[in-house]
Design an enzyme around this catalytic site. Structure first.
Site, mmCIF file in Angstrom:
data_model
loop_
_atom_site.group_PDB
_atom_site.id
_atom_site.type_symbol
_atom_site.label_atom_id
_atom_site.label_comp_id
_atom_site.label_asym_id
_atom_site.label_seq_id
_atom_site.Cartn_x
_atom_site.Cartn_y
_atom_site.Cartn_z
ATOM 1 C CE LYS A 269 -3.982 -1.776 2.598
ATOM 2 N NZ LYS A 269 -4.990 -1.566 1.539
ATOM 3 N NE ARG A 343 -10.931 -9.561 -2.407
ATOM 4 C CZ ARG A 343 -11.270 -8.621 -3.283
ATOM 5 N NH1 ARG A 343 -11.571 -8.947 -4.524
ATOM 6 N NH2 ARG A 343 -11.321 -7.358 -2.925
HETATM 7 N N1 BES Z 1 -8.152 -3.724 4.243
HETATM 8 C C1 BES Z 1 -8.319 -3.249 2.925
HETATM 9 C C2 BES Z 1 -9.616 -2.467 2.725
HETATM 10 C C3 BES Z 1 -9.703 -1.158 3.440
HETATM 11 C C4 BES Z 1 -9.340 0.013 2.815
HETATM 12 C C5 BES Z 1 -10.192 -1.100 4.720
HETATM 13 C C6 BES Z 1 -9.446 1.220 3.489
HETATM 14 C C7 BES Z 1 -10.295 0.112 5.402
HETATM 15 C C8 BES Z 1 -9.918 1.275 4.779
HETATM 16 C C9 BES Z 1 -8.343 -4.424 1.947
HETATM 17 O O1 BES Z 1 -7.562 -5.519 2.307
HETATM 18 C C10 BES Z 1 -7.797 -3.946 0.656
HETATM 19 O O2 BES Z 1 -6.652 -3.608 0.596
HETATM 20 N N2 BES Z 1 -8.636 -3.946 -0.374
HETATM 21 C C11 BES Z 1 -8.244 -3.526 -1.673
HETATM 22 C C12 BES Z 1 -8.773 -4.521 -2.664
HETATM 23 C C13 BES Z 1 -8.256 -4.307 -4.053
HETATM 24 C C14 BES Z 1 -6.787 -4.647 -4.116
HETATM 25 C C15 BES Z 1 -9.052 -5.185 -4.985
HETATM 26 C C16 BES Z 1 -8.857 -2.154 -1.909
HETATM 27 O O3 BES Z 1 -9.991 -1.921 -1.524
HETATM 28 O O4 BES Z 1 -8.162 -1.302 -2.466
HETATM 29 MN MN MN Z 2 -5.546 -5.343 1.682
#
Ligand code: BES
Ligand code: MN
Ligand code: ZN
Length: 490
Positions: A269, A343
């Site tokens: 990230k 997931r």
């Molecule tokens: N934990 C994150 C989602 C999230 C984002 C929670 C912001 C709280 C605040 C999740 O694991 C994630 O990174 N999701 C990605 C999925 C994508 C790579 C398909 C996302 O939402 O960007």
């Molecule tokens: Mn994630």
């Protein structure tokens, strides 16, 4: 601690007398029965301070002519709906941190209002001070309000006493979630969460905790948990908490995403706000606290909580984009983005949960940033099979939590096709929450199922409001308990 009392507003002794104000065209009016001396104080304060009765408008004034040391006015907006009362009372008790006791004038004599006031008072009386090292005096002012008296005006009935006891159990569960979410991820890793679950369940009747460590997970074919957890020095866990009452007609499985820190893994990230990803275990905390609340309330429904715990880190042992995992039910998944890890761990836990044949399965997860894009930071998305989804949304409404139904459009599923495996873990960007929901659907078979994506609402970064503090909010517990309670009526 909450108590119900017959004491009267003008003569009750307390550090603060709390009055809920409703917004009216000609200025705010106090809700509930207040004597003239209080009504006059409110009227002059409203005039001098130009009060409106808006939510989160909280003022503390000297209480001339009252036995209480101060008068606290808290706005409820237009209505007197239970959630407006919950928020108004919570905003007041939150503002009273550092004091010993408050007395609250109830806006009316209904049971729903009493419940909301009790919950609001307790929800607002929360602070997280684990990491503060100031001297005793500072620490004291950071301590939550200790005692709340609800001014009932008559002797409490059994039903009223029970409503308050229930509120204490439910809010204690909410506080458990907040504490776990706020705990730094160097202290709360998968094995530490498992220890916390064991400690929290200790002495709770009818509850059993089983922990699968990394060896058991590998042997049991939990490829999602192993894959996501393998980049971390702190191995994954699957924590199963069962509550078995002596008589139960129904069984419910609760599954929670428990990523104790989500760096994204090799699909790292950006660094801005990455600290917020300590909250990525809110789902697991929610299901843990909810099963324990069900047990404490002695609900006649069997509940099993599954906490899918891993730390998502980049390292030489981390999974790579293009790795293929085998989930607990035999489905293979090509990992195209290691940041879509929730997931993967949920797939394992959902498959294991439905394998036991529950009547209903509900999962809670901080699953997608797309949830925040679509519904914002205060409204959670609910997907799933139609009836289960609608039940959860209805329970949320009754409990005063904001959840909204979202679809699972079949045609989006093509986006999850993999060139090499049964499924890919990501597809196109649009409708990201729905796509994640469709992915999970592959692992629940025919069991009635609801999926709560509360990426936004689980963690508050925009400053406290109502009964909601900074950081972990504990959202979801009240809905889960409400669903479990409704299952007892079947
Ligand atoms: N934990 C994150 C989602 C999230 C984002 C929670 C912001 C709280 C605040 C999740 O694991 C994630 O990174 N999701 C990605 C999925 C994508 C790579 C398909 C996302 O939402 O960007
Ligand atoms: Mn994630
Ligand atoms: Zn995540």
């Amino acid at each position: 601690m909450i108590s119900l009392t017959q004491a009267q507003p003008a003569t009750v002794t307390a550090d603060a007398l709390v009055i809920v104000l409703a917004r009216r065209p000609d200025g705010p009016v106090p809700l509930g029965d207040v004597p003239e001396v209080v009504a006059d104080l409110v009227a002059s304060a409203a005039d001098v301070l130009a009060l409106t009765g808006d939510p989160d408008e909280v003022h503390r004034l000297p209480a001339a002519g009252l036995r209480a040391r101060s008068l606290v006015l808290t706005g409820a907006g237009d209505g007197a709906a239970p959630e407006s009362v919950r928020r108004a009372v919570g905003a007041a008790t939150r503002a009273l941190a550092g004091l010993a006791n408050a007395a609250v004038v109830l806006p009316d004599d209904g049971l729903a209002t009493l419940t909301a006031a009790a919950e609001g008072a307790l929800l607002g009386a929360y602070t997280f001070t684990r990491y503060r090292t100031q001297d005793q005096a500072d620490r004291r002012s950071g301590a939550p309000l200790e005692q709340v008296q609800l001014l009932l005006g008559h002797r409490a009935t059994k039903v009223e006493t029970r409503a308050v006891e229930r509120a204490q159990v439910v809010v204690e569960a909410v506080h458990t979630v907040r504490d776990l979410v706020n705990t730094a991820p160097n202290d709360l890793y998968p094995a530490a969460f498992a220890d916390a679950a064991r400690a929290a369940a200790k002495g709770v009747k009818g509850v059993k905790v089983t922990v699968l460590d990394e060896k058991a997970l590998a042997a049991g074919g939990f490829g999602g948990l192993i894959g996501v957890g393998q980049g971390s020095a702190r191995p994954p866990r699957l924590v199963k908490v069962t509550y078995t009452p002596s008589r139960a007609k129904q069984s419910v499985a609760l599954v929670g995403k428990g990523i104790t820190f989500d760096s994204g893994g090799i699909s790292l990230k950006p660094h801005a706000n990455m600290d917020e990803m300590k909250s990525d275990m809110a789902g697991a905390a929610t299901v843990l606290a909810s099963v324990l609340a069900a047990a404490r309330l002695g609900l006649p429904v069997a509940v099993t909580a599954w906490c899918a715990l891993a730390e998502n880190m980049p390292s030489g042992t981390a999974q790579r984009p293009s790795d293929v995992l085998t989930i607990n039910n035999g489905t293979t998944v090509e990992v195209l983005n290691t940041d879509a890890e929730g997931r993967l761990v949920l797939a394992d836990a959902l498959a294991a949960a439905v394998g036991e044949g529950p009547d209903l399965v509900i999962d809670a997860a901080t699953l997608t940033g797309a949830q925040i894009i679509s519904l914002g930071r205060r409204v959670a998305a609910v997907m799933g099979t139609d009836d289960a989804r609608d039940q959860v949304v209805a329970a949320a409404g009754a409990a005063g939590e904001s959840m909204w139904p979202m679809p699972l459009p079949e045609d989006l599923k093509d986006g999850l096709k993999s060139k090499v495996a049964d499924l890919a873990n990501v597809g196109e960007r649009w409708g990201g929450s729905l796509l994640a929901g469709l992915f999970l659907a592959e692992f629940v078979g025919t069991t009635p199922w609801a999926h709560i994506d509360f990426a936004g609402p689980a963690y508050n970064t925009s400053g406290p409001y109502g009964y909601t503090p900074d950081g972990g909010t504990g959202m979801g517990v009240r809905t889960m308990v409400a669903v479990l309670e409704s299952r007892c009526e079947h």
